[in-house]
Design a protein around this motif. Sequence first.
Motif, PDB file in Angstrom:
ATOM      1  N   ILE A 195      58.004  50.222  49.229  1.00  0.00           N
ATOM      2  CA  ILE A 195      57.922  49.644  47.883  1.00  0.00           C
ATOM      3  C   ILE A 195      57.685  48.142  47.959  1.00  0.00           C
ATOM      4  CG2 ILE A 195      59.238  49.183  45.779  1.00  0.00           C
ATOM      5  CD1 ILE A 195      60.524  51.964  46.184  1.00  0.00           C
ATOM      6  N   GLN A 196      58.352  47.453  48.896  1.00  0.00           N
ATOM      7  CA  GLN A 196      58.137  46.017  49.022  1.00  0.00           C
ATOM      8  C   GLN A 196      56.696  45.700  49.408  1.00  0.00           C
ATOM      9  OE1 GLN A 196      59.639  43.483  48.070  1.00  0.00           O
ATOM     10  NE2 GLN A 196      58.295  41.983  49.044  1.00  0.00           N
ATOM     11  N   ASN A 197      56.136  46.457  50.351  1.00  0.00           N
ATOM     12  CA  ASN A 197      54.734  46.250  50.727  1.00  0.00           C
ATOM     13  C   ASN A 197      53.797  46.536  49.553  1.00  0.00           C
ATOM     14  OD1 ASN A 197      55.330  45.493  53.361  1.00  0.00           O
ATOM     15  ND2 ASN A 197      55.213  47.589  54.142  1.00  0.00           N
ATOM     16  N   SER A 198      54.154  47.539  48.748  1.00  0.00           N
ATOM     17  CA  SER A 198      53.335  47.863  47.577  1.00  0.00           C
ATOM     18  C   SER A 198      53.405  46.759  46.530  1.00  0.00           C
ATOM     19  CB  SER A 198      53.789  49.196  46.978  1.00  0.00           C
ATOM     20  OG  SER A 198      53.634  50.257  47.902  1.00  0.00           O
ATOM     21  N   ILE A 199      54.591  46.176  46.354  1.00  0.00           N
ATOM     22  CA  ILE A 199      54.739  45.053  45.413  1.00  0.00           C
ATOM     23  C   ILE A 199      53.822  43.912  45.813  1.00  0.00           C
ATOM     24  CG2 ILE A 199      56.321  43.251  44.611  1.00  0.00           C
ATOM     25  CD1 ILE A 199      58.586  45.318  44.767  1.00  0.00           C
ATOM     26  N   VAL A 200      53.835  43.589  47.101  1.00  0.00           N
ATOM     27  CA  VAL A 200      52.986  42.497  47.603  1.00  0.00           C
ATOM     28  C   VAL A 200      51.513  42.837  47.411  1.00  0.00           C
ATOM     29  CG1 VAL A 200      52.287  41.233  49.674  1.00  0.00           C
ATOM     30  CG2 VAL A 200      54.716  41.721  49.270  1.00  0.00           C
ATOM     31  N   ARG A 201      51.133  44.081  47.711  1.00  0.00           N
ATOM     32  CA  ARG A 201      49.732  44.489  47.596  1.00  0.00           C
ATOM     33  C   ARG A 201      49.236  44.406  46.152  1.00  0.00           C
ATOM     34  NH1 ARG A 201      50.239  49.321  49.039  1.00  0.00           N
ATOM     35  NH2 ARG A 201      49.757  50.466  47.134  1.00  0.00           N
ATOM     36  N   TYR A 202      50.058  44.890  45.223  1.00  0.00           N
ATOM     37  CA  TYR A 202      49.646  44.856  43.818  1.00  0.00           C
ATOM     38  C   TYR A 202      49.571  43.416  43.293  1.00  0.00           C
ATOM     39  CZ  TYR A 202      49.547  49.869  42.854  1.00  0.00           C
ATOM     40  OH  TYR A 202      49.198  51.199  42.823  1.00  0.00           O
ATOM     41  N   LYS A 203      50.452  42.546  43.774  1.00  0.00           N
ATOM     42  CA  LYS A 203      50.383  41.140  43.365  1.00  0.00           C
ATOM     43  C   LYS A 203      49.096  40.495  43.854  1.00  0.00           C
ATOM     44  CE  LYS A 203      55.294  40.029  42.832  1.00  0.00           C
ATOM     45  NZ  LYS A 203      56.454  39.251  43.360  1.00  0.00           N
ATOM     46  N   GLU A 204      48.689  40.836  45.078  1.00  0.00           N
ATOM     47  CA  GLU A 204      47.441  40.302  45.612  1.00  0.00           C
ATOM     48  C   GLU A 204      46.243  40.828  44.827  1.00  0.00           C
ATOM     49  OE1 GLU A 204      47.017  37.940  47.996  1.00  0.00           O
ATOM     50  OE2 GLU A 204      49.195  37.745  47.780  1.00  0.00           O
ATOM     51  N   LYS A 206      46.272  41.626  41.769  1.00  0.00           N
ATOM     52  CA  LYS A 206      46.295  40.991  40.444  1.00  0.00           C
ATOM     53  C   LYS A 206      45.523  39.674  40.453  1.00  0.00           C
ATOM     54  CE  LYS A 206      48.169  41.186  36.245  1.00  0.00           C
ATOM     55  NZ  LYS A 206      47.954  42.321  35.317  1.00  0.00           N
ATOM     56  N   LYS A 207      45.504  39.007  41.607  1.00  0.00           N
ATOM     57  CA  LYS A 207      44.793  37.740  41.703  1.00  0.00           C
ATOM     58  C   LYS A 207      43.280  37.941  41.621  1.00  0.00           C
ATOM     59  CE  LYS A 207      48.367  35.683  44.653  1.00  0.00           C
ATOM     60  NZ  LYS A 207      48.669  35.154  46.016  1.00  0.00           N
ATOM     61  N   ILE A 208      42.847  39.134  42.001  1.00  0.00           N
ATOM     62  CA  ILE A 208      41.412  39.429  42.018  1.00  0.00           C
ATOM     63  C   ILE A 208      40.989  40.221  40.789  1.00  0.00           C
ATOM     64  CG2 ILE A 208      39.564  40.546  43.324  1.00  0.00           C
ATOM     65  CD1 ILE A 208      41.334  40.195  45.829  1.00  0.00           C
ATOM     66  N   LEU A 209      41.804  41.245  40.466  1.00  0.00           N
ATOM     67  CA  LEU A 209      41.502  42.113  39.330  1.00  0.00           C
ATOM     68  C   LEU A 209      42.477  41.811  38.200  1.00  0.00           C
ATOM     69  CD1 LEU A 209      41.018  45.425  41.340  1.00  0.00           C
ATOM     70  CD2 LEU A 209      39.235  43.859  40.543  1.00  0.00           C
ATOM     71  N   ARG A 210      41.973  41.264  37.149  1.00  0.00           N
ATOM     72  CA  ARG A 210      42.829  40.809  36.048  1.00  0.00           C
ATOM     73  C   ARG A 210      43.678  41.931  35.470  1.00  0.00           C
ATOM     74  NH1 ARG A 210      40.512  38.142  30.434  1.00  0.00           N
ATOM     75  NH2 ARG A 210      42.541  37.806  29.425  1.00  0.00           N
ATOM     76  N   HIS A 211      43.128  43.127  35.381  1.00  0.00           N
ATOM     77  CA  HIS A 211      43.840  44.229  34.744  1.00  0.00           C
ATOM     78  C   HIS A 211      44.525  45.162  35.744  1.00  0.00           C
ATOM     79  CE1 HIS A 211      42.248  43.086  30.881  1.00  0.00           C
ATOM     80  NE2 HIS A 211      41.019  43.073  31.376  1.00  0.00           N
TER      81      HIS A 211
END
Length: 418
Positions: A195-204, A206-211
């Motif tokens: 879950i922690q790795n997924s949190i980091v991945r989704y945050k990254e 978000k920087k590229i894909l606004r939605h």
Amino acid sequence: MSDRIRKKLAILADAAKYDVSCSSSGSNRKNTNKGLGDSSASGICHTYTEDGRCVSLLKILLTNHCIYDCAFCVSRKSNDVQRAAFTVEEVVDLTMNFYRRNYIEGLFLSSGIFKNADFTMERLVRIVKKLRLEHKFNGYIHLKTIPGASQELLTEAGLYADRMSINLEMPTEAGLKLLAPDKSHEDVKKPLDFIQNSIVRYKEEKKILRHSPKFVPAGQSTQMVIGATPETDMEIMYSADAYYKNYDLKRVYYSGYIPISYDSRMPIIGSQPPLLRENRLYQTDWLMRFYGFDVSEILNPKNPHLDIDIDPKLAWALRNMEYFPIDVNTADYKMILRVPGIGVGSAKKIVEARKFGKLRSDQLQRIGISWNRAKHFIRCADSIFQLNSPDAFKVKSSILTKGNSKYLKIPQNQLTLF
């Protein structure tokens, strides 16, 4: 509400009360498309957010049936208790009806494990998906992670829950094996890591894909039962520190062991949980998270237990009198934070206020510091009290015997330094 649902609610809400990792801080899910609820709106009772708001959550188990026999758990399979289980639709209806009546602003949902981990986790995920997608519920949702559940289910859960948590149960692997031989800390570490790795991945993303969707925006937490196994305070807090660092947890909760029913594996203690020890552990946790202390400064092989009569910040200061007194008009912020009686808010005010002139004792008291404690460790513009040859025993004695001290009042002949 029917009598059948009311009876289930009584059983499963009561069984859920032993899980203390019920927090609603850190999420900012907004209400869109005229949905219901808003996890960033103000609340009314039961749990507190990071900014001090009080928020009410419906706190229940999906079921108290469980395939495990953990000695410390009220829902263990060998315990003679009344069993119940909600359907997915019943939990959804309860949540929506309670929200519309302004009873709650969110949901804390856990469960005993029945059949297997995926079978249980799949039902928890169905509940949160129905709330989010069908009922447009945007209130706070805290979902328990089921150890052993598939990564696919954990990913789906993380897209709809604000916070997820999984209980460590006991501070050490040895303690867990003693009371829950079918469980292991590895079963907890794997989903925490995923879950922690997924949190980091989704945050990254978000920087590229606004939605790009949010994933567990309020992070993860865990809980330890304290006092059921013989770990020292040092072992407990070193374990907590490792989980904070390795999995970026938002909170570790410390739950004093409550004797729920007789089991030969459990220690014989009074009817009250070790609340003072629990409080000292939370104070230590706070020092680690907000005051810049390393856990080894507070607890180490020389000092493996927290003091009962004084809080850990004062205990550290008394063991390190060579650092004091400090001049509040020149000391850096990190050192001011270490002064007993000065909190984070007061330390920030001191640093700001001294830009306009040297601070005196009356000004410090108006800022809100605890003068009866802090005066032993600081100098200011009008200091009369000078701690040139600090005597830790005398300082401790003075603090404990002050009429307005928040610390325990104990006779002089019973005072000990460490």
